[in-house]
Design a protein around this motif. Sequence first.
Motif, PDB file in Angstrom:
ATOM      1  N   LEU A 257       3.643  -2.596  -8.579  1.00 48.01           N
ATOM      2  CA  LEU A 257       3.994  -2.632  -7.156  1.00 48.01           C
ATOM      3  C   LEU A 257       5.442  -3.120  -6.971  1.00 48.01           C
ATOM      4  O   LEU A 257       6.055  -3.681  -7.873  1.00 48.01           O
ATOM      5  CB  LEU A 257       3.032  -3.554  -6.423  1.00 48.01           C
ATOM      6  N   THR A 258       5.913  -2.888  -5.785  1.00 44.01           N
ATOM      7  CA  THR A 258       7.280  -3.333  -5.447  1.00 44.01           C
ATOM      8  C   THR A 258       7.225  -4.774  -4.955  1.00 44.01           C
ATOM      9  O   THR A 258       6.439  -5.067  -4.020  1.00 44.01           O
ATOM     10  CB  THR A 258       7.891  -2.434  -4.356  1.00 44.01           C
TER      11      THR A 258
ATOM     12  N   GLN B  32      -0.474   4.811  -2.075  1.00 44.39           N
ATOM     13  CA  GLN B  32       0.356   4.506  -3.237  1.00 44.39           C
ATOM     14  C   GLN B  32      -0.479   4.527  -4.525  1.00 44.39           C
ATOM     15  O   GLN B  32      -0.062   5.094  -5.535  1.00 44.39           O
ATOM     16  CB  GLN B  32       0.994   3.110  -3.060  1.00 44.39           C
ATOM     17  N   GLN B  33      -1.612   3.909  -4.504  1.00 43.38           N
ATOM     18  CA  GLN B  33      -2.501   3.874  -5.680  1.00 43.38           C
ATOM     19  C   GLN B  33      -3.953   3.886  -5.184  1.00 43.38           C
ATOM     20  O   GLN B  33      -4.243   3.440  -4.060  1.00 43.38           O
ATOM     21  CB  GLN B  33      -2.263   2.599  -6.513  1.00 43.38           C
TER      22      GLN B  33
ATOM     23  N   SER C  59      -2.231   1.457   0.183  1.00 45.95           N
ATOM     24  CA  SER C  59      -1.223   2.230   0.932  1.00 45.95           C
ATOM     25  C   SER C  59      -0.110   1.283   1.384  1.00 45.95           C
ATOM     26  O   SER C  59      -0.333   0.084   1.629  1.00 45.95           O
ATOM     27  CB  SER C  59      -1.855   2.895   2.166  1.00 45.95           C
ATOM     28  N   SER C  60       1.084   1.877   1.490  1.00 44.44           N
ATOM     29  CA  SER C  60       2.194   1.061   2.028  1.00 44.44           C
ATOM     30  C   SER C  60       1.966   0.866   3.520  1.00 44.44           C
ATOM     31  O   SER C  60       1.542   1.784   4.218  1.00 44.44           O
ATOM     32  CB  SER C  60       3.528   1.744   1.782  1.00 44.44           C
TER      33      SER C  60
ATOM     34  N   MET D 236       1.298   5.713   3.644  1.00 45.58           N
ATOM     35  CA  MET D 236       1.213   6.609   2.487  1.00 45.58           C
ATOM     36  C   MET D 236       0.420   5.945   1.373  1.00 45.58           C
ATOM     37  O   MET D 236       0.616   4.771   1.080  1.00 45.58           O
ATOM     38  CB  MET D 236       2.611   6.964   1.988  1.00 45.58           C
TER      39      MET D 236
ATOM     40  N   THR E 182       6.670  -6.482  -0.944  1.00 48.81           N
ATOM     41  CA  THR E 182       6.286  -5.381  -0.065  1.00 48.81           C
ATOM     42  C   THR E 182       4.901  -5.654   0.496  1.00 48.81           C
ATOM     43  O   THR E 182       4.015  -6.151  -0.196  1.00 48.81           O
ATOM     44  CB  THR E 182       6.272  -4.049  -0.837  1.00 48.81           C
TER      45      THR E 182
ATOM     46  N   TYR F 127       1.306  -4.362   1.829  1.00 50.34           N
ATOM     47  CA  TYR F 127       0.390  -3.244   1.536  1.00 50.34           C
ATOM     48  C   TYR F 127      -0.895  -3.409   2.335  1.00 50.34           C
ATOM     49  O   TYR F 127      -1.266  -4.538   2.720  1.00 50.34           O
ATOM     50  CB  TYR F 127       0.027  -3.198   0.044  1.00 50.34           C
TER      51      TYR F 127
END
Length: 997
Positions: free
Chosen positions: A61-62, A44-45, A36-37, A42, A65, A67
């Motif tokens: 992934l970004t 994410q995966q 999750s971010s 949220m 960022t 996580y």
Amino acid sequence: GALLNVSVSDHGRSDSLLLSWDEPEGGAKGYLLALSSLGPGMLQQNGSAGPNTTSFWFHGLTPGTRYEIEVTATLACMDTASQTVTAQTSPAPVRNLTLSSAGSSASLRAAWAHGHGWHDGYRLALWHSDSQTLVRNVSLLPSTSTFLFDGLLAGSEYALKVSTLAGSSQASTSIHQWTAPSIPTQLRLSPASSTSLVASWADAAGAAWLHLELRNLLTHTVTTTLSARRGLSSYTFQHLHPGTQYWLGLSATAGSYTVLGPNATAWTYPLSPGNVTLSRAEEPNSLQARWSIPVGQRDFYLVTLLEGEDSIPVRNISVGGDNDHVTFHGLSPGQQYSVQVVVVAGPFRASALSTAAWTEPRAPSDVSLSSQGSPHSLLASWEEAMGEGYLLALSLAEHPVKNSSLLRGVTSFTYKGLQPGTLYTLEVSTVAGPYTSSPRSVSNWTYPLPLEQLSLSNGGHSTSLQASWRAASSGSTGYAGTLWETKSQKQVRNVTVGTDWTNVTLENLVPGRQYTLEMAAVAGPYSSPVRSATDWTYPLAPAGVTLTNTRRPMGLSAFWDKAAGDVDQFHLQLYSKSHAAQRNTSVGPNIHNFTFLGLSPGTQYFLKVTVLAGPYRSSSHFATEWTYPLSLANVSVQPGRNPQELHVSWMESGGGRDHLVQLSVAESLSIIRNVSVPRGVTQLHLDGLLPGSRYRVEIISQAGPHRISSQTAIGYTVPLPPRSLSASPVSMAWALAVHWEASPGQRDGYMLSVLEEGSSAPPRKLEAGKDSTNVTVSQLEPGTCYLLGIWAVAGPYRSLPKNITSCTAPAAPTNLSLTNPGSSSELYTSWHKPPGRRDHYRIALYSLSTQSRIQVQTLSPDALNTTWTHLEAGSKFAVQVTAVKGSSEASSINVTQWTYPLAPVNLTLGSPSASALVVSWAVVGRGAEGFLVDVHAAASGTPVGHTVLGGNARSHILRSLSPGTRYSVAVRATAGPFHASTPSLTHCTRECDALLA
């Protein structure tokens, strides 16, 4: 639950994360993974992994960022074990990174595009490539995409590393770039020799490479190219052509940058010409210069002709660089020349100098030969001619006498040791180097010798003079002369005689006159120098000489007749047989009298008058006369050794035979004594005179028939001192009365001196008349002793002093007070200090009650108070203070005071009747001045009676009282203003008992 020990890494990938964990004890059936971010949370995966798996990749992934990852292990019996971790992906590096100088030599600008994803910021590190030193380290905000590095070194390579930061991770990108090179400054190209040039420049550190190109501007070809690394600041170009102009270009390179720099031009030094010579040309007054052409190039030759030993430039000629000679025309004859050949190449020159050469000289002009009045020398002179010098040849009748060589600059020469009256010939030629001009010739004569030992003498005659001389040794043809009156310069006659004459007599001259004879020897056209002789005819003696007294004390007048003929002056000789010195005086020829002043008085003088004419003199007979004597000077009359004597002294002024001393009483002018003293005596004692008297002395001097008196001198005999001197104080006047008796003789008055004893002030002076026998000295200090001195005065003289010491009466004390301090046995006395001095105070205390003096005190002169003790109570006392000085006293006024009385004792009351009370008491000591009996009604305190009794009372009957009434009674003892009371006692008149209150 079981621990999984989850760890996260990215392995250098910015879009992936690798999870790793430990398998729990007992194993796991599988794993669930959720990513999750961080923040909103949220999902994410998610993913899953089977048993025996201990890692898992998340991709896509970004970058940069954060996580949150949860790992759940499924265990046996439906049990689970979970662990949540946070992680951040690595940031993405920047894109399109550039580093450019934009042509700047001191700055570089970095620019980039942001990488994908997120990042916290940037860190830029700039390194200098050559030195590998960190130049800048900068942290920037995440939004920044450019940065300017300034203050960098020109022409240098730099490496930039840009790091993208995200958390603890970073991604870096690097780039290299050069700053633009800076152009070197101060380029200089200068010759080091005829075949080398030195190039130098400044500020060369701003370029990695320098490129130099040297060109020959004469041939327009490149001679040398050179590339040099950074740091080189000079270079020497060798093997160049002499006297050639070169051009140097400079450029700077750094990386891909090349910048054209400055350029410079310079010449190599030219070579000087060789074998420079200067020689005679075919044309007259011309010289030709030749030289060898040197190696190399040149613009032209500058040929300078130099004149004389100082090498002064006189001609300049420019010829082409291929010429090797030049000819100079129209030069000065007999002049020394040299030539300088200068090779000119650009701004530089190289020269060579020839040896000297001469032009042919000309003979000198204006040649002359003059004797200048000398019999043994001739002066040769000529005008200056150009050349090294001169040749002179002197000959006599075509026979050489002397040859001389002289240097240039000499225009005259003196021949000495020649024969008098002889004709000589001179030839003069000019010499210049190897050349000699044709001669110039001239002739002249030497002067004849003058005649010798010319003399002129009168032989004792008054009207003739004889001249004589010795003949000249050679060259004389005769003698010529002129007789002059010396003073007037009037010509008397001419004299011309042959060579055999050696004397001549000159007649009919004036007596006493000076004459001058001038004569010369004559030979050929010249006369010898003139010889002269001077003498006077003999003068005639004066007549009619007389000497007359002018009636002045020190003067005699001489008179004489005018003499015939000339007189230079009259000499007067005055002398006296009594004096060794004599007076000699000379006067002009027109003076026939003279007065001698300043002669010795009373002296006989003799006079002789002599006529002077030149060195000759003629004297008159003697005349005689006496001078008046002088009155005696400095006549002094002083007192003798005792009051009856006078000492007379004087100073003799010269002359005279004896002196008569006349003494008279000054007031009567009658002569009382005549004393004759011989000349030479200068003092006299006169005794038997009256002391203190005024006398007049006059002294008469005589010389020959003349008499004269001295000035009158006044003198005094010393007076006798006064007798029986006494002094006594004047009461209350602070003065002293001085008395004395007059001594025998006279006096003008008395002088008194008053000096305070112990004082350093000058004494006070008083005067008294001659008949006085007393004087009162006032305004003195009270109680002070004085030293009194008295003299009898006669004229300026005083008698011996009489001295006495006496004291003034003291001043009485003032403001005397006698006070009671509240005591029955003490009194306090004080007073003000009176003016002046005193020996002590005497204080007496009197009892007025007993009419006796009970105490006396002696106090110091500075005391101002005292206390009396042990006095009788209730008594009246009087006190007096006396200032004592020697036997004199001064007393104050009397003041009185009482001591406090003592209260009565043993007070008793009795009632002898119904209307009376009897009061009785006792006293201590003398008692009191009086008593007061006070009666009050005991009940109301109302005063009933007040009775005053005498000091002897000891009881009192109170009458007219109310029967059976209680009264309060008190008895007070009084002494002056003071009183002392008994305690109150109460008692009833009859019918009542007496009780103490």
